[in-house]
Design a protein around this motif. Structure first.
Motif, PDB file in Angstrom:
ATOM      1  N   PRO A  65       7.253   1.244   5.191  1.00 49.18           N
ATOM      2  CA  PRO A  65       6.214   1.288   4.151  1.00 49.18           C
ATOM      3  C   PRO A  65       5.481  -0.029   3.928  1.00 49.18           C
ATOM      4  O   PRO A  65       4.242  -0.057   3.905  1.00 49.18           O
ATOM      5  CB  PRO A  65       7.000   1.707   2.904  1.00 49.18           C
ATOM      6  CG  PRO A  65       8.145   2.515   3.442  1.00 49.18           C
ATOM      7  CD  PRO A  65       8.533   1.817   4.712  1.00 49.18           C
ATOM      8  N   ALA A  66       6.213  -1.115   3.759  1.00 46.14           N
ATOM      9  CA  ALA A  66       5.559  -2.390   3.463  1.00 46.14           C
ATOM     10  C   ALA A  66       4.749  -2.907   4.643  1.00 46.14           C
ATOM     11  O   ALA A  66       3.863  -3.757   4.465  1.00 46.14           O
ATOM     12  CB  ALA A  66       6.591  -3.434   3.032  1.00 46.14           C
ATOM     13  N   GLY A  67       5.024  -2.395   5.829  1.00 41.83           N
ATOM     14  CA  GLY A  67       4.231  -2.784   6.990  1.00 41.83           C
ATOM     15  C   GLY A  67       2.773  -2.393   6.861  1.00 41.83           C
ATOM     16  O   GLY A  67       1.913  -2.896   7.583  1.00 41.83           O
ATOM     17  N   PHE A  68       2.489  -1.494   5.900  1.00 40.85           N
ATOM     18  CA  PHE A  68       1.114  -1.070   5.677  1.00 40.85           C
ATOM     19  C   PHE A  68       0.251  -2.224   5.174  1.00 40.85           C
ATOM     20  O   PHE A  68      -0.983  -2.158   5.253  1.00 40.85           O
ATOM     21  CB  PHE A  68       1.081   0.092   4.685  1.00 40.85           C
ATOM     22  CG  PHE A  68      -0.254   0.776   4.596  1.00 40.85           C
ATOM     23  CD1 PHE A  68      -0.672   1.654   5.578  1.00 40.85           C
ATOM     24  CD2 PHE A  68      -1.094   0.535   3.515  1.00 40.85           C
ATOM     25  CE1 PHE A  68      -1.900   2.273   5.498  1.00 40.85           C
ATOM     26  CE2 PHE A  68      -2.326   1.163   3.428  1.00 40.85           C
ATOM     27  CZ  PHE A  68      -2.740   2.032   4.423  1.00 40.85           C
ATOM     28  N   ILE A  69       0.882  -3.274   4.691  1.00 41.98           N
ATOM     29  CA  ILE A  69       0.115  -4.448   4.240  1.00 41.98           C
ATOM     30  C   ILE A  69      -0.768  -4.965   5.362  1.00 41.98           C
ATOM     31  O   ILE A  69      -1.911  -5.375   5.136  1.00 41.98           O
ATOM     32  CB  ILE A  69       1.061  -5.554   3.731  1.00 41.98           C
ATOM     33  CG1 ILE A  69       1.692  -5.130   2.398  1.00 41.98           C
ATOM     34  CG2 ILE A  69       0.325  -6.874   3.562  1.00 41.98           C
ATOM     35  CD1 ILE A  69       2.715  -6.100   1.863  1.00 41.98           C
ATOM     36  N   GLU A  70      -0.244  -4.947   6.588  1.00 38.05           N
ATOM     37  CA  GLU A  70      -1.038  -5.421   7.723  1.00 38.05           C
ATOM     38  C   GLU A  70      -2.191  -4.457   8.019  1.00 38.05           C
ATOM     39  O   GLU A  70      -3.291  -4.873   8.379  1.00 38.05           O
ATOM     40  CB  GLU A  70      -0.151  -5.580   8.958  1.00 38.05           C
ATOM     41  CG  GLU A  70       0.885  -6.676   8.817  1.00 38.05           C
ATOM     42  CD  GLU A  70       0.248  -8.029   8.487  1.00 38.05           C
ATOM     43  OE1 GLU A  70      -0.756  -8.396   9.150  1.00 38.05           O
ATOM     44  OE2 GLU A  70       0.737  -8.698   7.552  1.00 38.05           O
ATOM     45  N   GLU A  71      -1.930  -3.171   7.848  1.00 38.76           N
ATOM     46  CA  GLU A  71      -2.967  -2.186   8.141  1.00 38.76           C
ATOM     47  C   GLU A  71      -4.075  -2.191   7.097  1.00 38.76           C
ATOM     48  O   GLU A  71      -5.257  -2.036   7.428  1.00 38.76           O
ATOM     49  CB  GLU A  71      -2.342  -0.795   8.217  1.00 38.76           C
ATOM     50  CG  GLU A  71      -3.287   0.256   8.768  1.00 38.76           C
ATOM     51  CD  GLU A  71      -2.560   1.442   9.359  1.00 38.76           C
ATOM     52  OE1 GLU A  71      -3.165   2.517   9.415  1.00 38.76           O
ATOM     53  OE2 GLU A  71      -1.391   1.295   9.770  1.00 38.76           O
ATOM     54  N   ILE A  72      -3.721  -2.392   5.838  1.00 37.50           N
ATOM     55  CA  ILE A  72      -4.741  -2.354   4.792  1.00 37.50           C
ATOM     56  C   ILE A  72      -5.729  -3.514   4.928  1.00 37.50           C
ATOM     57  O   ILE A  72      -6.851  -3.439   4.419  1.00 37.50           O
ATOM     58  CB  ILE A  72      -4.089  -2.332   3.389  1.00 37.50           C
ATOM     59  CG1 ILE A  72      -5.067  -1.799   2.350  1.00 37.50           C
ATOM     60  CG2 ILE A  72      -3.574  -3.711   2.996  1.00 37.50           C
ATOM     61  CD1 ILE A  72      -4.473  -1.624   0.970  1.00 37.50           C
TER      62      ILE A  72
END
Length: 395
Positions: free
Chosen positions: A365-372
């Motif tokens: 979930p927190a890996g979405f920081i890179e995607e956002i």
């Protein structure tokens, strides 16, 4: 356990727990014994509601589950090879303690870099539709589930895991009693099914004046109302087109049903606005979770068009588009662009949700920081979406 550091606090709007077999039955009054049973069918455990075996959730024991994020590629790029759902899911895993209990889940959240989360039940989504002709039973089963949730997870675990009790509204006084019961035990958010409310005289919208005492109490308590994807009963309408009476089967592909999949949440939000509940109670905080955002633009356009033609039909003279932008917050699917939704509703109304540990969610979930970072939002707005907005709603 190592604690993952993130650029800003992550408050995940959509995590799930997996219930045990006693979740719906341990606290169920004796007079309703047998309403829910676990039965063996060809060597597999199934759940039966009022004597009818349900396939809504293929493995209702959750002892073995699909791995988190198993469908990421499917949602990112589609399914050009035409793989079956079994092929897409891959090898299952035995559900770890972190999917069943709050203490190990908190340790996992530390590893993942998740500061806080809303925690939704999974099995709860089948309750109301399969009992729609038995309003008293619905309230009894919902309360039994909430007792189990409080007993095992609590509604506020260390100010980090906020488990959302279910509130069903067939009998308004009972719904208010349940609301007060969960609030007294620390609930910060409640889960309401985005669907017409079953009743003794048939279904009706939860936004009609009949339910005003309930919404008034929700507003007084300051609780967040989560409209999470569920079985909203719309399979009955699809069945009319497809010529059979099957129940909703979320893991069985259907092109026709997929085209209209977000009609329930669009109708639920439209009812909240058109039937005036959000005008009569402007302090209500509503979060739409795991329903995507593809329906938002068309609904706003339709509301604007209807308001232009018949403004007198909207309570209090309020512009319905402004009402939606004031009260409705949306956690889109992770594969959607957060900036596009922010353009429609405003950045303060966008919430990140991973749907962890479901197969259609994110494995990290927190890996979405890179995607956002690729969504065209500045760092301040990224922080709002990834957790700041939800933290404000829950304060």
């Amino acid at each position: 356990m190592p604690i993952r550091e993130t650029a800003f606090p992550v408050f995940d709007a959509d995590n799930h727990l997996y219930e045990t077999q006693e979740a719906l039955t341990k606290y169920l009054p004796k007079e309703y014994a047998g309403a829910i049973q676990y039965v063996q069918v060809n060597g597999r455990t199934k759940i039966a509601v009022l004597g009818q075996i349900s396939e809504y959730i293929p493995n209702p024991t959750f002892e073995v589950v699909a791995r988190p994020g198993a469908m990421e590629e499917y949602f990112r790029v589609g399914n050009p090879e035409g793989k079956s759902r079994r092929e897409i899911f891959g090898e299952p895993l035995r559900a770890p303690a972190a999917f069943r209990e709050p203490a190990p889940r908190l340790e996992l959240m530390d590893e993942q870099g998740i500061r806080q989360t809303l925690m939704f039940p999974t099995l709860a989504s089948l309750i109301e539709e399969r009992m729609r002709h038995e309003p008293e039973l619905i309230h009894a089963v919902v309360h039994a589930l909430n007792e189990w949730l409080f007993d095992v997870w609590s509604f506020n675990y260390h100010d980090r895991i906020f488990t959302t009790p279910v509130i069903s509204l067939p009998i308004v006084d009972k719904a208010i009693d349940e609301l007060n019961w969960v609030a007294e035990r620390g609930a910060k958010a409640i889960l309401v099914r985005p669907a017409p409310v079953p009743g003794f005289k048939g279904p009706r919208s939860f936004a009609l004046p009949e339910f005003d005492p309930f919404w008034k109490r929700v507003e007084q308590l300051g609780l967040l109302v989560a409209l999470h994807s569920s079985d909203s009963g719309y399979s009955r309408y699809a069945n009319d087109w497809e010529g059979h009476g099957n129940e909703m089967l979320p893991f069985k592909p259907s092109a026709f049903r997929q085209v209209n999949e977000w009609r329930p949440i669009q109708d639920a939000v439209a009812s909240f606005i058109c039937h005036g509940a959000l005008t009569r109670f402007p302090g209500l905080k509503v979060a739409v979770v795991e329903n995507g955002a593809s329906w938002v633009g068309p609904l706003l356009k339709n509301l604007a068009d209807v308001h232009k033609k018949m403004p007198d039909q909207f309570e209090g003279g309020e512009n319905p588009v402004e009402v939606m932008r004031r009260n409705i917050h949306i956690s889109p699917f992770w594969e959607e662009n957060m900036s596009d939704l922010a353009d429609l509703l405003g950045i303060d109304r966008v919430l990140f949700g991973s749907d962890y540990p479901h197969p259609e969610g994110l494995a990290d979930p927190a890996g979405f920081i890179e995607e956002i970072k690729t969504h065209g939002l500045n760092e301040t707005d990224q922080a709002k979406v990834m957790g700041g907005n939800l933290a404000r709603l829950m304060a």
